[in-house]
Design an enzyme around this catalytic site. Structure first.
Site, PDB file in Angstrom:
ATOM      1  N   LYS A  37       0.815  -1.210   0.000  1.00 41.71           N
ATOM      2  CA  LYS A  37       0.000   0.000   0.000  1.00 41.71           C
ATOM      3  C   LYS A  37       0.853   1.266   0.000  1.00 41.71           C
ATOM      4  CE  LYS A  37      -0.712   0.136   5.039  1.00 41.71           C
ATOM      5  NZ  LYS A  37       0.004   1.376   5.294  1.00 41.71           N
ATOM      6  N   THR A  38       1.973   1.271   0.715  1.00 39.05           N
ATOM      7  CA  THR A  38       2.820   2.468   0.724  1.00 39.05           C
ATOM      8  C   THR A  38       3.361   2.743  -0.672  1.00 39.05           C
ATOM      9  OG1 THR A  38       3.447   2.038   3.027  1.00 39.05           O
ATOM     10  CG2 THR A  38       4.818   3.571   1.783  1.00 39.05           C
ATOM     11  N   ASP A 230      -3.840   7.201   4.646  1.00 41.67           N
ATOM     12  CA  ASP A 230      -3.332   5.852   4.893  1.00 41.67           C
ATOM     13  C   ASP A 230      -3.927   5.327   6.197  1.00 41.67           C
ATOM     14  OD1 ASP A 230      -1.861   3.547   4.659  1.00 41.67           O
ATOM     15  OD2 ASP A 230      -0.004   4.426   5.432  1.00 41.67           O
ATOM     16  N   GLU A 231      -4.005   4.007   6.344  1.00 42.58           N
ATOM     17  CA  GLU A 231      -4.536   3.362   7.551  1.00 42.58           C
ATOM     18  C   GLU A 231      -5.924   3.913   7.898  1.00 42.58           C
ATOM     19  OE1 GLU A 231      -3.040   0.874   8.560  1.00 42.58           O
ATOM     20  OE2 GLU A 231      -0.874   1.095   8.390  1.00 42.58           O
ATOM     21  N   GLN A 261      -7.578  -5.123   9.843  1.00 39.49           N
ATOM     22  CA  GLN A 261      -6.500  -4.700  10.730  1.00 39.49           C
ATOM     23  C   GLN A 261      -6.917  -3.543  11.630  1.00 39.49           C
ATOM     24  OE1 GLN A 261      -2.327  -4.921   9.067  1.00 39.49           O
ATOM     25  NE2 GLN A 261      -3.426  -4.923   7.121  1.00 39.49           N
ATOM     26  N   ARG A 619       2.417 -10.402  10.553  1.00 45.30           N
ATOM     27  CA  ARG A 619       3.734  -9.748  10.732  1.00 45.30           C
ATOM     28  C   ARG A 619       4.844 -10.676  10.240  1.00 45.30           C
ATOM     29  NH1 ARG A 619       2.027  -5.604   9.910  1.00 45.30           N
ATOM     30  NH2 ARG A 619       0.150  -6.816   9.565  1.00 45.30           N
TER      31      ARG A 619
END
Length: 669
Positions: A37-38, A230-231, A261, A619
């Site tokens: 995504k980044t 973002d997020e 998330q 993770r």
């Protein structure tokens, strides 16, 4: 030199590419864990500038941590060049709102030189407010409970949700509920008197400013034509309202997030923001990023198997082209001591087998209290480790002392800062003098420093205190002038301040050993180094600017580069691990009552606990190891534990069992 080219688009997968080139109108990008995504956000910014000819100044990208914002800035600079990248506004929500308020808070009748209260500052102020309720000592109120409820209220736009839901206290405990409105109003009045805002106020006051003064909002709307978040799953209702207001004219809002998330409802995050995006923006496009570039197929299959049991979610399924990888290992152990020993032995085995470095490992747990056995086991084995989530750098006494001096010099009305340093080092300014000063503040509406001047002029200070008071006040006047006149000499002025107050001598006096004194003084050096970096990077450095940067930075100064430089095993809560990745992940405490947490089981919070386990699983890059104990110490007693219900949601064929209870687990339905 800019390096953006069509080859960058060609290197993206089809959904990523579509998200980059969809620049007009509302867009929801459902970005699964590890889906790049980044890369999508930064490439989209570069595409807007290089292909759509959008002015860099018209782009706003908002995220939740300074570390993420800095990573974005670096990547955008690599794509379009540093000169253009610097013109793009990339910041956290709080940093962006701070910029708005520094410029326009005067419309609300507030001073622009306000300081920001940390959580600890806020709780100290709330202690004073609650002590003034006049209750018996046995009925003293918890500032932490009120602070969490007030924070939730602000995140709802200043409305007052039930405190029992806000802080998870029993319904029978009504004394907080009945006094919340009074405490809220008293707390806000005390903040105003101190010319200060807390973190939630940065959002709340921006919302009020835009509501009451449309011309201010219109100015910001004209500036930012393209807004990216973002997020997005971590936004609260107030942040959603700010975004809706900001993009009302052009609707060019791109939000990137993953409802699977969303793990921060306890601090106000509203998963419904992402679930209801199309209801709020009917013309929105939705693009799902499901290809994972981080984890093995086994890890993703386990994560998909778990999260698929949640009902409140958008359907998506992560996949990878990296191959299946090793099965997840599940160790069933007797208790938490054996859990730590087994984790140590297994970690050492992996290191011998794979030549992995210590930094490749993370031990993740639900609660900080679970770290102790692992610290002991690793210390005995000589395994280097770092515990995250302990005392924050800015909460260390010497750092708080110095920062409080700086805050008081920037804002003379900062009451919390004044009270912390008025007798640090000791000046003989007793409680009776401070009580008198408080009365002067109430009657004349002035700062505590001004009140002390008034008492001196009236001859109302004890002779033994007069010299200390005068030296203190004149020193503040002197250094306030120095900081205003020399923004580029912040470090030098601060070094002079430390000498003027004799702080090094005071540290040596109160420290138990020379080594302890040296360690504390080294923490002050870290602050001085941060001042130097800030002056080098800031276009117009100032003391207030430095304080804004430090209070809004989520990572402590000394920990910022840990993941890149220190060869240590990371011990941390799952919440702390959000946004990170490690080749080898150990998830411990997989029992009902631990994960999922006991309180969440009682209050119907299972879906968020399941999302938390999903975050922990994703993770891992190469391998995930799981640990379940048959008994665990709780409240001083050893208690039998049931396996976490989440373990039964992982397909059995993905697990390799270890331990005496493995057959029982293997036979589950």
């Amino acid at each position: 030199m800019p390096v953006f080219s069509d080859a960058l688009l060609a290197a993206l997968n089809a959904p990523q590419r579509e998200a980059v080139i969809t620049t007009e109108g509302p867009l929801l990008v459902l970005a699964g864990a590890g889906s790049g995504k980044t890369r999508v956000i930064t490439t989209r910014i570069a595409y807007l500038i290089e292909k759509q000819a959008a002015a860099p100044e018209s782009i706003l990208a908002v995220t939740f941590t300074n570390k993420a914002a800095e990573e974005m800035r670096v990547r955008v600079g690599e794509l379009v060049g540093q000169e253009k990248a610097k013109k793009v506004t990339i910041s956290t929500f709080h940093s962006f709102c701070l910029q708005v308020l520094r410029r326009d808070i005067g419309h609300l009748g507030r001073r622009r030189n306000f300081t920001i209260y940390t959580e600890n500052d806020a709780r100290i102020l709330l202690r004073r407010v609650t002590d003034e309720l006049g209750t018996e000592e046995s009925e003293r109120y918890s500032p932490a409970r009120f602070h969490q409820a007030i924070s939730l209220r602000k995140n709802h736009g200043g409305k007052a949700p039930a405190i029992s839901r806000a802080v998870r206290i029993s319904a029978a405990d009504e004394k907080y509920e009945s006094r919340l409105s009074h405490v809220y109003e008293s707390y806000q009045s005390a903040l105003q008197a101190a010319n200060s805002l807390d973190f939630d106020d940065l959002l709340l006051f921006t919302h009020e400013l835009w509501q009451r003064f449309p011309e201010v909002l219109e100015s910001v709307q004209r500036q930012f034509r393209y807004v990216m978040v973002d997020e997005y799953q971590d936004t609260n209702r107030l942040q959603y309202e700010l975004l809706r207001m900001l993009t009302a004219a052009h609707r060019n809002l791109c939000v990137v997030g993953d409802d699977d998330q969303s793990i921060y409802s306890w601090r106000g995050a509203a998963p419904r923001n992402i679930l209801d995006f199309e209801k709020d923006f009917s013309e929105a496009r939705v693009i799902a990023l499901e290809q994972n570039y981080r984890s093995t197929g086994v890890i993703l299959a386990a994560a998909n198997g778990v999260i698929g049991n949640n009902r409140e979610r958008r359907e998506k399924k992560l996949w990878t082209s990296r191959g299946a990888g090793r099965l997840c290992d599940l160790f069933i152990v007797g208790d938490e001591e054996e859990e730590a020993r087994e984790a140590r032995r297994w970690l050492e085995h992996i290191v011998r087998s794979t030549k992995a470095a210590w930094r490749d490992f993370a031990v993740l747990y639900r609660s900080n209290m679970q770290s102790r056995p692992f610290e002991l086991a690793f210390r005995e084995a000589g395994i280097p480790y770092k515990v995250f989530g302990g005392q924050d750098f800015f909460e260390r006494a010497e750092v708080k002392d110095l920062i409080s001096y700086l805050k008081l010099l920037a804002n003379p009305r900062d009451e919390a800062a004044f009270l912390r340093i008025v007798n640090m080092p000791r000046r003989g300014i007793g409680d009776s003098v401070l009580h008198q000063a408080h009365e002067v503040c109430r009657t004349e509406g002035c700062s505590l420093s001004k009140a002390l001047f008034v008492l001196l002029e009236r001859g109302q200070t004890p002779s033994r205190s007069e010299g200390g008071i005068r030296r203190f006040l004149y020193m503040l006047q002197d250094f306030r002038k120095r900081y205003k006149e020399n923004g580029h000499g912040l470090r030098e002025t601060t070094e002079a301040l430390i000498r003027a107050i004799g702080y090094a001598e005071e540290v040596e006096r109160v420290s138990k050993t020379p080594e302890q004194a040296q360690a504390r003084l080294q923490n002050l050096d870290v602050v001085l180094q941060a001042l130097s970096r800030y002056v080098e990077e800031a276009a117009c450095p100032s003391l207030s600017g430095f304080l804004d940067q430090t209070h809004l930075d989520n990572a402590s100064m000394e920990e910022r580069n840990h993941y890149e430089t220190d060869d240590q095993v990371s011990l941390m809560t799952i919440h702390s691990a959000k946004g990170l990745e490690f080749p080898f992940v150990f998830i411990v405490g997989l029992e009902d009552g631990c994960l999922p947490h006991e309180q969440s089981m009682k209050e119907g919070g299972i879906e968020e606990e399941r999302r938390l386990f999903y975050v922990a699983l994703t993770r891992g890059q190469r391998h995930v190891t799981l640990f379940q104990a048959l008994s665990r110490m709780r409240h001083g007693k050893e208690r039998e534990c049931k396996p976490s219900r989440f373990l039964t949601e992982i397909p059995a064929e993905l697990l390799r069992m270890h331990g005496c209870a493995a057959p029982q687990m293997m036979s589950r339905g």
